[in-house]
Design an enzyme around this catalytic site. Structure first.
Site, PDB file in Angstrom:
ATOM      1  N   ASP A 189       1.429   2.409   1.222  1.00 40.95           N
ATOM      2  CA  ASP A 189       1.387   1.791  -0.104  1.00 40.95           C
ATOM      3  C   ASP A 189       1.187   2.887  -1.160  1.00 40.95           C
ATOM      4  OD1 ASP A 189       1.316  -0.339  -1.916  1.00 40.95           O
ATOM      5  OD2 ASP A 189      -0.829  -0.713  -1.640  1.00 40.95           O
ATOM      6  N   HIS A 190       1.176   2.500  -2.457  1.00 44.29           N
ATOM      7  CA  HIS A 190       1.017   3.415  -3.597  1.00 44.29           C
ATOM      8  C   HIS A 190       0.656   4.876  -3.301  1.00 44.29           C
ATOM      9  CE1 HIS A 190       0.877   0.426  -6.844  1.00 44.29           C
ATOM     10  NE2 HIS A 190       0.273  -0.358  -5.968  1.00 44.29           N
ATOM     11  N   HIS A 239      -3.583  -5.795 -10.444  1.00 42.36           N
ATOM     12  CA  HIS A 239      -4.327  -5.409  -9.240  1.00 42.36           C
ATOM     13  C   HIS A 239      -5.786  -5.821  -9.356  1.00 42.36           C
ATOM     14  CE1 HIS A 239      -1.154  -2.154  -8.595  1.00 42.36           C
ATOM     15  NE2 HIS A 239      -1.181  -2.795  -7.450  1.00 42.36           N
ATOM     16  N   GLY A 240      -6.430  -6.089  -8.227  1.00 36.77           N
ATOM     17  CA  GLY A 240      -7.876  -6.287  -8.225  1.00 36.77           C
ATOM     18  C   GLY A 240      -8.551  -4.974  -8.597  1.00 36.77           C
ATOM     19  N   GLY A 247      -0.746  -6.964  -6.413  1.00 41.35           N
ATOM     20  CA  GLY A 247      -1.820  -7.780  -7.000  1.00 41.35           C
ATOM     21  C   GLY A 247      -1.811  -9.200  -6.470  1.00 41.35           C
ATOM     22  N   ASN A 293       1.725  -7.913  -1.767  1.00 39.98           N
ATOM     23  CA  ASN A 293       0.613  -7.058  -1.353  1.00 39.98           C
ATOM     24  C   ASN A 293      -0.721  -7.756  -1.584  1.00 39.98           C
ATOM     25  OD1 ASN A 293       2.612  -5.162  -1.038  1.00 39.98           O
ATOM     26  ND2 ASN A 293       1.595  -3.580  -2.245  1.00 39.98           N
ATOM     27  N   VAL A 294      -1.582  -7.711  -0.561  1.00 35.74           N
ATOM     28  CA  VAL A 294      -2.889  -8.362  -0.652  1.00 35.74           C
ATOM     29  C   VAL A 294      -3.968  -7.354  -0.249  1.00 35.74           C
ATOM     30  CG1 VAL A 294      -4.343 -10.210   0.261  1.00 35.74           C
ATOM     31  CG2 VAL A 294      -1.895 -10.614  -0.096  1.00 35.74           C
ATOM     32  N   ALA A 295      -4.898  -7.097  -1.155  1.00 40.04           N
ATOM     33  CA  ALA A 295      -5.994  -6.163  -0.854  1.00 40.04           C
ATOM     34  C   ALA A 295      -7.353  -6.813  -1.095  1.00 40.04           C
ATOM     35  CB  ALA A 295      -5.861  -4.902  -1.702  1.00 40.04           C
ATOM     36  N   THR A 296      -7.633  -7.171  -2.357  1.00 43.26           N
ATOM     37  CA  THR A 296      -8.969  -7.641  -2.741  1.00 43.26           C
ATOM     38  C   THR A 296      -9.428  -8.837  -1.903  1.00 43.26           C
ATOM     39  OG1 THR A 296      -8.464  -6.903  -4.984  1.00 43.26           O
ATOM     40  CG2 THR A 296     -10.363  -8.357  -4.724  1.00 43.26           C
TER      41      THR A 296
HETATM   42  P1  13P Z   1      -4.891  -7.157  -4.910  1.00 44.14           P
HETATM   43  O1  13P Z   1      -6.073  -6.288  -4.706  1.00 44.14           O
HETATM   44  O2  13P Z   1      -4.917  -7.846  -6.189  1.00 44.14           O
HETATM   45  O3  13P Z   1      -4.675  -8.086  -3.757  1.00 44.14           O
HETATM   46  O4  13P Z   1      -3.614  -6.186  -4.976  1.00 44.14           O
HETATM   47  C1  13P Z   1      -3.172  -5.505  -3.840  1.00 44.14           C
HETATM   48  C2  13P Z   1      -2.064  -4.561  -4.114  1.00 44.14           C
HETATM   49  O5  13P Z   1      -1.161  -4.830  -4.869  1.00 44.14           O
HETATM   50  C3  13P Z   1      -2.075  -3.269  -3.400  1.00 44.14           C
HETATM   51  O6  13P Z   1      -0.938  -2.505  -3.625  1.00 44.14           O
END
Ligand code: 13P
Length: 305
Positions: free
Chosen positions: A83-84, A196-197, A233, A254-257
């Site tokens: 990712d990024h 993004h979170g 995000g 994409n899911v992180a937070t």
């Molecule tokens: P969130 O943290 O909002 O889920 O975003 C994740 C993201 O886009 C990572 O690249």
């Protein structure tokens, strides 16, 4: 059995209007419950880390994630994505992005992302083109970002309603077409109201604002470019908007937070409790929030139909 490449799986997802979720790993013990939840729900997902996950969290390095992924990977259900990798990072520092991406390709990442979205348009094109060449020479797809998906920066965000109603930072459809044509990028990350979170120490535990998506704007981008679109995000976006976006070109979310916060809230009780919290959250994200239960069967079928 021959397994499809990530490029082919995204192509099939795009054709079938199925979305492929991609899960960020800021703590290595998250890999096991994330993969298990993907398997137990018969779904398909990407496992990934962004540079900020080994700089600001505890992934350690891209090599460390690759080694952990190797222990749990399931060819019918998962692939490894980078990712990024920013050209200019969230703290305004220049990054040796080509070196990092080259390393990821060498150790077996199956797709990569370069993020030149903080650069002027022409420079974003030049940096993305260099990464696309590197990725394609290795036979894997590359993702890039155009527009401003805010939230990772240290300072406070403008009020969300201001971002959404002004459309400031949204991906411009005409630029998107030119960007894709001139870079040859395989997947494009767009800004259409998604954020993004937050990851700063002060804000990373807070609930994310319920973002909305401008589907009309997405449609214009989707009609302008011929590649699968990516929604960053992915945590906390209004459900109806997510479902609509999948019908209008979003092929990867994409899911992180959403999965990081339960891990952090439970880690004081030990690894097992934190992993269990991630597993339960993953089931909810897969079944309720994104409705991607059972997608492995669709994507792994020849032709994806
Ligand atoms: P969130 O943290 O909002 O889920 O975003 C994740 C993201 O886009 C990572 O690249």
């Amino acid at each position: 059995m021959e397994y499809a490449s990530t490029r082919e799986l995204m192509r099939r997802a795009d054709r079938a209007s199925v979305v492929i979720p991609a899960f960020n790993i800021p703590y290595l013990p998250m890999v096991e419950p994330v993969v298990k939840a993907i398997q137990d729900t018969g779904s398909f997902g990407l496992i990934m880390a962004a540079r900020l996950e080994w700089i600001k969290f505890r992934t350690g390095s891209l090599d460390a994630l690759q080694a952990e992924y190797d222990k749990f990977k399931l060819h019918g259900h998962t692939r490894l994505h980078l990712d990024h990798i920013p050209v200019v990072d969230e703290d305004d520092q220049r990054v040796d992005y080509l070196e990092i991406i080259r390393r990821a390709i060498d150790v077996g990442y199956e797709s990569v992302m370069v993020d030149g979205s903080r650069l002027p348009f022409a420079e974003n094109i030049a940096c993305t083109r260099a990464v696309v060449q590197l990725a394609h020479a290795a036979g894997i797809p590359a993702e890039a970002e155009l527009g401003a998906v805010m939230g990772h920066e240290a300072g406070p965000l403008p009020p969300y309603e201001e971002i959404f109603s002004s459309g400031k930072g949204f991906t411009d459809p005409k630029e998107a077409r030119q960007f894709v044509e001139e870079t040859g990028v395989d997947w494009l990350s767009v800004a259409i109201g998604n954020i993004h979170g937050a990851i700063s120490a002060a804000a990373k535990g807070q609930a994310k604002v319920a973002a909305r998506l401008n589907i009309h704007h997405l449609d214009r981008i989707n009609n302008a470019v011929g590649v699968p679109l990516v929604l960053h995000g992915g945590t906390g976006i209004q459900k109806a908007d997510i479902m609509d976006s999948i019908k209008h070109g979003i092929t990867k979310i994409n899911v992180a937070t959403a999965i990081r916060q339960p891990y952090e809230r439970h880690i004081e009780q030990g690894d097992a409790a934190a992993q269990e919290a991630v597993y339960k959250t993953m089931l909810n994200v897969i079944k309720q929030e994104l409705e991607v239960q059972g997608t492995a069967r669709i994507l792994n079928m020849n032709g994806g139909q």
